[in-house]
Motif scaffolding. Structure first.
Motif, short mmCIF file in Angstrom:
data_model
loop_
_atom_site.label_atom_id
_atom_site.label_comp_id
_atom_site.label_asym_id
_atom_site.label_seq_id
_atom_site.Cartn_x
_atom_site.Cartn_y
_atom_site.Cartn_z
N GLY A 169 0.86 -1.19 0.00
CA GLY A 169 0.00 0.00 0.00
C GLY A 169 0.89 1.23 0.00
O GLY A 169 1.89 1.28 0.70
N MET A 170 0.54 2.20 -0.82
CA MET A 170 1.45 3.34 -0.94
C MET A 170 0.85 4.67 -0.54
O MET A 170 1.59 5.61 -0.30
CB MET A 170 2.02 3.43 -2.35
CG MET A 170 1.01 3.80 -3.40
SD MET A 170 1.67 3.77 -5.07
CE MET A 170 2.88 5.03 -5.02
N GLY A 171 -0.48 4.79 -0.48
CA GLY A 171 -1.04 6.10 -0.20
C GLY A 171 -0.47 7.10 -1.19
O GLY A 171 -0.47 6.85 -2.39
N GLY A 172 0.07 8.18 -0.70
CA GLY A 172 0.69 9.17 -1.57
C GLY A 172 2.15 8.88 -1.85
O GLY A 172 2.82 9.62 -2.56
N VAL A 232 7.31 -1.53 -3.84
CA VAL A 232 6.00 -1.03 -3.40
C VAL A 232 4.92 -1.81 -4.14
O VAL A 232 4.99 -1.97 -5.36
CB VAL A 232 5.85 0.48 -3.71
CG1 VAL A 232 4.50 0.99 -3.24
CG2 VAL A 232 6.98 1.27 -3.07
N VAL A 233 3.94 -2.29 -3.38
CA VAL A 233 2.81 -2.99 -3.96
C VAL A 233 1.57 -2.13 -3.70
O VAL A 233 1.24 -1.84 -2.55
CB VAL A 233 2.62 -4.39 -3.32
CG1 VAL A 233 1.38 -5.08 -3.89
CG2 VAL A 233 3.86 -5.23 -3.50
N GLU A 234 0.90 -1.72 -4.76
CA GLU A 234 -0.34 -0.95 -4.66
C GLU A 234 -1.32 -1.54 -5.66
O GLU A 234 -1.02 -1.59 -6.85
CB GLU A 234 -0.10 0.54 -4.96
CG GLU A 234 -1.36 1.38 -4.97
CD GLU A 234 -2.18 1.26 -3.70
OE1 GLU A 234 -3.35 0.82 -3.80
OE2 GLU A 234 -1.67 1.61 -2.62
N LEU A 235 -2.46 -1.99 -5.18
CA LEU A 235 -3.45 -2.63 -6.04
C LEU A 235 -4.28 -1.64 -6.84
O LEU A 235 -4.84 -2.01 -7.87
CB LEU A 235 -4.38 -3.52 -5.20
CG LEU A 235 -3.69 -4.67 -4.45
CD1 LEU A 235 -4.71 -5.44 -3.62
CD2 LEU A 235 -2.99 -5.59 -5.42
N GLU A 236 -4.38 -0.42 -6.38
CA GLU A 236 -5.25 0.57 -7.01
C GLU A 236 -4.46 1.48 -7.95
O GLU A 236 -3.67 2.31 -7.49
CB GLU A 236 -5.95 1.41 -5.95
CG GLU A 236 -6.92 0.65 -5.08
CD GLU A 236 -8.14 0.18 -5.86
OE1 GLU A 236 -8.45 0.73 -6.94
OE2 GLU A 236 -8.80 -0.75 -5.37
N PRO A 237 -4.66 1.36 -9.25
CA PRO A 237 -3.96 2.25 -10.20
C PRO A 237 -4.23 3.73 -9.94
O PRO A 237 -3.35 4.55 -10.16
CB PRO A 237 -4.50 1.82 -11.57
CG PRO A 237 -5.05 0.45 -11.38
CD PRO A 237 -5.51 0.38 -9.94
N THR A 238 -5.43 4.06 -9.46
CA THR A 238 -5.73 5.48 -9.23
C THR A 238 -4.91 6.05 -8.07
O THR A 238 -4.56 7.23 -8.09
CB THR A 238 -7.24 5.70 -8.95
OG1 THR A 238 -7.64 4.87 -7.86
CG2 THR A 238 -8.08 5.38 -10.18
#
Length: 168
Positions: A124-127, A145-151
């Motif tokens: 999860g990256m937040g900002g 960094v793993v972030e599932l949400e492209p937005t």
């Protein structure tokens, strides 16, 4: 210019953008200014749209020595990755050291140096503010960094200057 600073303070917070994730949770990018000493301070935040008291992340912004009308365009304010301010991010960073996942050593050529190349996994990256801080450290650090949400990733790149480097 006192007039420009007054305009920033009076209108704060400013809404810079909005995005929604795949679960239809929506977020607002805000920029906030307040008086500090003889000048101003500024933060950029990702706020939950349905609860404007709940931030997903926050970044300190670099305040120029002279604030002019040019700075009324909020996108021009740069993120200061060297000074994390959001308590959650500070705890993320500190936990790596407190739990022994990251450590510093000392040698004669550098007073502060990682003992060896180390890796960080951020889920999860937040900002991307914790990642941005870790990327500024003058050490051999590899960050995944793993972030599932492209937005969320797009918002981190656009509004929080997510680091684009070989180590991230």
């Amino acid at each position: 210019e006192p007039d420009v600073i007054g305009r920033l303070l009076e209108g704060s917070p400013f809404r810079l953008g909005r995005f929604c994730d795949s679960g239809n949770d929506c977020f607002v990018i805000q920029q906030r200014y307040w008086r500090r000493d003889r000048g101003i301070a500024a933060h950029r935040l990702i706020m939950y749209e349905l609860n404007d008291n709940m931030a997903m992340t926050m970044a300190n912004l670099i305040v120029p020595e002279i604030v002019t009308a040019h700075h009324l365009a909020h996108e021009r304010w740069r993120v200061d990755h060297s000074r994390p301010v959001f308590t959650y991010n500070l705890m993320q960073i500190a936990a790596g050291f407190m739990l022994g996942g990251l450590s510093f050593g000392h040698n004669s050529s550098s007073p502060l140096q990682l003992q060896q190349s180390q890796r960080v996994l951020q889920i999860g990256m937040g900002g991307g503010t914790a990642t941005g801080f870790l990327a500024t450290m003058p050490v051999d650090l590899r960050i995944d960094v793993v972030e599932l949400e492209p937005t969320v990733f797009d918002a981190a790149k656009r509004w929080f200057e997510f680091p684009q480097s070989p180590n991230v």
